[in-house]
Design a protein around this motif. Structure first.
Motif, PDB file in Angstrom:
ATOM      1  N   PHE A 156      12.579   2.788 -18.329  1.00 51.01           N
ATOM      2  CA  PHE A 156      12.931   2.477 -16.951  1.00 51.01           C
ATOM      3  C   PHE A 156      12.434   3.583 -16.013  1.00 51.01           C
ATOM      4  O   PHE A 156      11.870   3.322 -14.965  1.00 51.01           O
ATOM      5  CB  PHE A 156      14.460   2.288 -16.845  1.00 51.01           C
ATOM      6  N   VAL A 157      12.646   4.846 -16.414  1.00 55.71           N
ATOM      7  CA  VAL A 157      12.203   5.988 -15.620  1.00 55.71           C
ATOM      8  C   VAL A 157      10.681   5.979 -15.512  1.00 55.71           C
ATOM      9  O   VAL A 157      10.109   6.221 -14.444  1.00 55.71           O
ATOM     10  CB  VAL A 157      12.742   7.311 -16.211  1.00 55.71           C
ATOM     11  N   GLN A 158       9.995   5.697 -16.643  1.00 54.23           N
ATOM     12  CA  GLN A 158       8.531   5.638 -16.602  1.00 54.23           C
ATOM     13  C   GLN A 158       8.063   4.515 -15.665  1.00 54.23           C
ATOM     14  O   GLN A 158       7.101   4.683 -14.903  1.00 54.23           O
ATOM     15  CB  GLN A 158       7.976   5.393 -18.012  1.00 54.23           C
ATOM     16  N   GLU A 159       8.761   3.400 -15.751  1.00 54.64           N
ATOM     17  CA  GLU A 159       8.396   2.272 -14.881  1.00 54.64           C
ATOM     18  C   GLU A 159       8.623   2.634 -13.407  1.00 54.64           C
ATOM     19  O   GLU A 159       7.818   2.305 -12.554  1.00 54.64           O
ATOM     20  CB  GLU A 159       9.224   1.036 -15.279  1.00 54.64           C
ATOM     21  N   ILE A 160       9.705   3.331 -13.126  1.00 60.76           N
ATOM     22  CA  ILE A 160       9.996   3.770 -11.758  1.00 60.76           C
ATOM     23  C   ILE A 160       8.922   4.746 -11.295  1.00 60.76           C
ATOM     24  O   ILE A 160       8.442   4.672 -10.158  1.00 60.76           O
ATOM     25  CB  ILE A 160      11.412   4.384 -11.664  1.00 60.76           C
ATOM     26  N   HIS A 161       8.535   5.705 -12.198  1.00 60.49           N
ATOM     27  CA  HIS A 161       7.460   6.637 -11.842  1.00 60.49           C
ATOM     28  C   HIS A 161       6.158   5.886 -11.581  1.00 60.49           C
ATOM     29  O   HIS A 161       5.429   6.187 -10.624  1.00 60.49           O
ATOM     30  CB  HIS A 161       7.255   7.679 -12.962  1.00 60.49           C
ATOM     31  N   ARG A 162       5.862   4.921 -12.447  1.00 60.31           N
ATOM     32  CA  ARG A 162       4.645   4.113 -12.274  1.00 60.31           C
ATOM     33  C   ARG A 162       4.720   3.332 -10.962  1.00 60.31           C
ATOM     34  O   ARG A 162       3.764   3.275 -10.191  1.00 60.31           O
ATOM     35  CB  ARG A 162       4.478   3.167 -13.461  1.00 60.31           C
ATOM     36  N   MET A 163       5.864   2.766 -10.655  1.00 55.56           N
ATOM     37  CA  MET A 163       6.035   2.023  -9.408  1.00 55.56           C
ATOM     38  C   MET A 163       5.948   2.977  -8.214  1.00 55.56           C
ATOM     39  O   MET A 163       5.393   2.628  -7.170  1.00 55.56           O
ATOM     40  CB  MET A 163       7.384   1.288  -9.398  1.00 55.56           C
ATOM     41  N   GLY A 164       6.489   4.176  -8.377  1.00 59.84           N
ATOM     42  CA  GLY A 164       6.398   5.182  -7.315  1.00 59.84           C
ATOM     43  C   GLY A 164       4.951   5.550  -7.056  1.00 59.84           C
ATOM     44  O   GLY A 164       4.529   5.717  -5.898  1.00 59.84           O
ATOM     45  N   SER A 165       4.159   5.721  -8.145  1.00 62.13           N
ATOM     46  CA  SER A 165       2.730   6.022  -7.986  1.00 62.13           C
ATOM     47  C   SER A 165       2.024   4.872  -7.274  1.00 62.13           C
ATOM     48  O   SER A 165       1.205   5.098  -6.362  1.00 62.13           O
ATOM     49  CB  SER A 165       2.076   6.262  -9.346  1.00 62.13           C
ATOM     50  N   HIS A 166       2.328   3.649  -7.706  1.00 57.89           N
ATOM     51  CA  HIS A 166       1.730   2.473  -7.039  1.00 57.89           C
ATOM     52  C   HIS A 166       2.168   2.410  -5.578  1.00 57.89           C
ATOM     53  O   HIS A 166       1.364   2.105  -4.703  1.00 57.89           O
ATOM     54  CB  HIS A 166       2.133   1.170  -7.756  1.00 57.89           C
ATOM     55  N   PHE A 167       3.440   2.697  -5.357  1.00 62.27           N
ATOM     56  CA  PHE A 167       3.962   2.668  -3.992  1.00 62.27           C
ATOM     57  C   PHE A 167       3.243   3.718  -3.134  1.00 62.27           C
ATOM     58  O   PHE A 167       2.850   3.434  -2.010  1.00 62.27           O
ATOM     59  CB  PHE A 167       5.480   2.912  -3.998  1.00 62.27           C
ATOM     60  N   ASP A 168       3.089   4.932  -3.693  1.00 64.49           N
ATOM     61  CA  ASP A 168       2.373   5.985  -2.966  1.00 64.49           C
ATOM     62  C   ASP A 168       0.927   5.575  -2.692  1.00 64.49           C
ATOM     63  O   ASP A 168       0.416   5.779  -1.583  1.00 64.49           O
ATOM     64  CB  ASP A 168       2.398   7.308  -3.757  1.00 64.49           C
ATOM     65  N   ALA A 169       0.273   4.993  -3.723  1.00 66.88           N
ATOM     66  CA  ALA A 169      -1.113   4.534  -3.546  1.00 66.88           C
ATOM     67  C   ALA A 169      -1.165   3.438  -2.483  1.00 66.88           C
ATOM     68  O   ALA A 169      -2.070   3.419  -1.627  1.00 66.88           O
ATOM     69  CB  ALA A 169      -1.683   4.037  -4.869  1.00 66.88           C
ATOM     70  N   ASN A 170      -0.181   2.527  -2.540  1.00 68.18           N
ATOM     71  CA  ASN A 170      -0.126   1.462  -1.541  1.00 68.18           C
ATOM     72  C   ASN A 170       0.126   2.025  -0.142  1.00 68.18           C
ATOM     73  O   ASN A 170      -0.433   1.545   0.839  1.00 68.18           O
ATOM     74  CB  ASN A 170       0.943   0.428  -1.890  1.00 68.18           C
ATOM     75  N   MET A 171       0.951   3.050  -0.051  1.00 67.03           N
ATOM     76  CA  MET A 171       1.235   3.668   1.244  1.00 67.03           C
ATOM     77  C   MET A 171      -0.036   4.315   1.802  1.00 67.03           C
ATOM     78  O   MET A 171      -0.319   4.212   2.993  1.00 67.03           O
ATOM     79  CB  MET A 171       2.356   4.716   1.120  1.00 67.03           C
ATOM     80  N   VAL A 172      -0.790   4.988   0.927  1.00 61.97           N
ATOM     81  CA  VAL A 172      -2.060   5.580   1.363  1.00 61.97           C
ATOM     82  C   VAL A 172      -2.994   4.476   1.849  1.00 61.97           C
ATOM     83  O   VAL A 172      -3.631   4.588   2.904  1.00 61.97           O
ATOM     84  CB  VAL A 172      -2.698   6.409   0.224  1.00 61.97           C
ATOM     85  N   ALA A 173      -3.086   3.378   1.078  1.00 67.88           N
ATOM     86  CA  ALA A 173      -3.954   2.255   1.468  1.00 67.88           C
ATOM     87  C   ALA A 173      -3.473   1.649   2.783  1.00 67.88           C
ATOM     88  O   ALA A 173      -4.294   1.310   3.655  1.00 67.88           O
ATOM     89  CB  ALA A 173      -3.981   1.198   0.368  1.00 67.88           C
ATOM     90  N   VAL A 174      -2.159   1.534   2.953  1.00 63.60           N
ATOM     91  CA  VAL A 174      -1.613   0.975   4.193  1.00 63.60           C
ATOM     92  C   VAL A 174      -1.959   1.883   5.363  1.00 63.60           C
ATOM     93  O   VAL A 174      -2.360   1.418   6.434  1.00 63.60           O
ATOM     94  CB  VAL A 174      -0.079   0.765   4.072  1.00 63.60           C
ATOM     95  N   LYS A 175      -1.838   3.203   5.189  1.00 64.93           N
ATOM     96  CA  LYS A 175      -2.186   4.136   6.261  1.00 64.93           C
ATOM     97  C   LYS A 175      -3.676   4.039   6.599  1.00 64.93           C
ATOM     98  O   LYS A 175      -4.051   4.065   7.764  1.00 64.93           O
ATOM     99  CB  LYS A 175      -1.814   5.568   5.878  1.00 64.93           C
ATOM    100  N   GLU A 176      -4.523   3.930   5.564  1.00 59.51           N
ATOM    101  CA  GLU A 176      -5.959   3.775   5.812  1.00 59.51           C
ATOM    102  C   GLU A 176      -6.231   2.484   6.575  1.00 59.51           C
ATOM    103  O   GLU A 176      -7.037   2.454   7.507  1.00 59.51           O
ATOM    104  CB  GLU A 176      -6.729   3.791   4.491  1.00 59.51           C
ATOM    105  N   GLN A 177      -5.542   1.399   6.180  1.00 59.32           N
ATOM    106  CA  GLN A 177      -5.725   0.127   6.869  1.00 59.32           C
ATOM    107  C   GLN A 177      -5.222   0.211   8.310  1.00 59.32           C
ATOM    108  O   GLN A 177      -5.842  -0.348   9.219  1.00 59.32           O
ATOM    109  CB  GLN A 177      -5.010  -1.001   6.115  1.00 59.32           C
ATOM    110  N   GLU A 178      -4.113   0.916   8.516  1.00 62.49           N
ATOM    111  CA  GLU A 178      -3.603   1.090   9.877  1.00 62.49           C
ATOM    112  C   GLU A 178      -4.623   1.851  10.727  1.00 62.49           C
ATOM    113  O   GLU A 178      -4.854   1.509  11.889  1.00 62.49           O
ATOM    114  CB  GLU A 178      -2.267   1.834   9.866  1.00 62.49           C
ATOM    115  N   GLU A 179      -5.224   2.890  10.132  1.00 66.09           N
ATOM    116  CA  GLU A 179      -6.247   3.654  10.862  1.00 66.09           C
ATOM    117  C   GLU A 179      -7.458   2.772  11.170  1.00 66.09           C
ATOM    118  O   GLU A 179      -8.013   2.818  12.267  1.00 66.09           O
ATOM    119  CB  GLU A 179      -6.662   4.886  10.059  1.00 66.09           C
TER     120      GLU A 179
END
Length: 161
Positions: free
Chosen positions: A22-45
């Protein structure tokens, strides 16, 4: 109790594995979330850049539209001025033709007056000649008898005229 302890231990290990997973999945989801946030910021720019570009294009489009309207207005003005110039040129051409016709009339009149003056000069010369002839005949009448009453026959009575 041994068995219960073993079962509890296994359950704890399973819970531990599940929690680790569960913790690994949360870390993996956190990494995806962070990557998605970076992509969202790039798209916003990118969207902000696109909006800025769109505003610039829109402003330029408005300027081009204003220039086109001014050009159209200038074209209409130039067309109006051209028509006025053509009308004035037409008036000038008409006046030039009239002036030329009047000049021809004046020239013809001057020629006619010159001819009339020449004719008057010729008639004046003829009258002077006739006056000389009349004077000569008058002198002959006076010399013949002293009274001025002699008769002289003319060979051609129209010669006096």
């Amino acid at each position: 109790m041994g068995q219960l302890a073993q079962q509890s231990e296994r359950s704890i290990q399973e819970i531990d594995e599940i929690l680790s997973s569960f913790v690994q999945e949360i870390h993996r989801m956190g990494s995806h979330f962070d990557a998605n946030m970076v992509a969202v910021k790039e798209q916003e720019e990118q969207i902000a850049d696109c909006l800025q570009t769109f505003r610039q294009v829109s402003r330029l489009s408005n300027e081009v539209h204003e220039l086109a309207q001014r050009l159209e207005s200038r074209t209409v003005d130039m067309h109006s001025i051209r028509q006025e110039v053509e009308q004035h040129l037409s008036y000038i051409a008409s006046a030039t033709e009239e002036t030329s016709a009047m000049a021809e009339e004046v020239t013809a009149s001057a020629v006619e007056q010159q001819q009339s003056a020449n004719e008057l000069s010729n008639i004046s010369g003829q009258l002077a000649s006739l006056a000389g002839n009349l004077k000569s005949y008058s002198d002959q009448f006076q010399n013949s008898d002293g009274s001025g009453m002699s008769t002289v026959l003319l060979e051609n009575p129209l010669q006096i005229i």
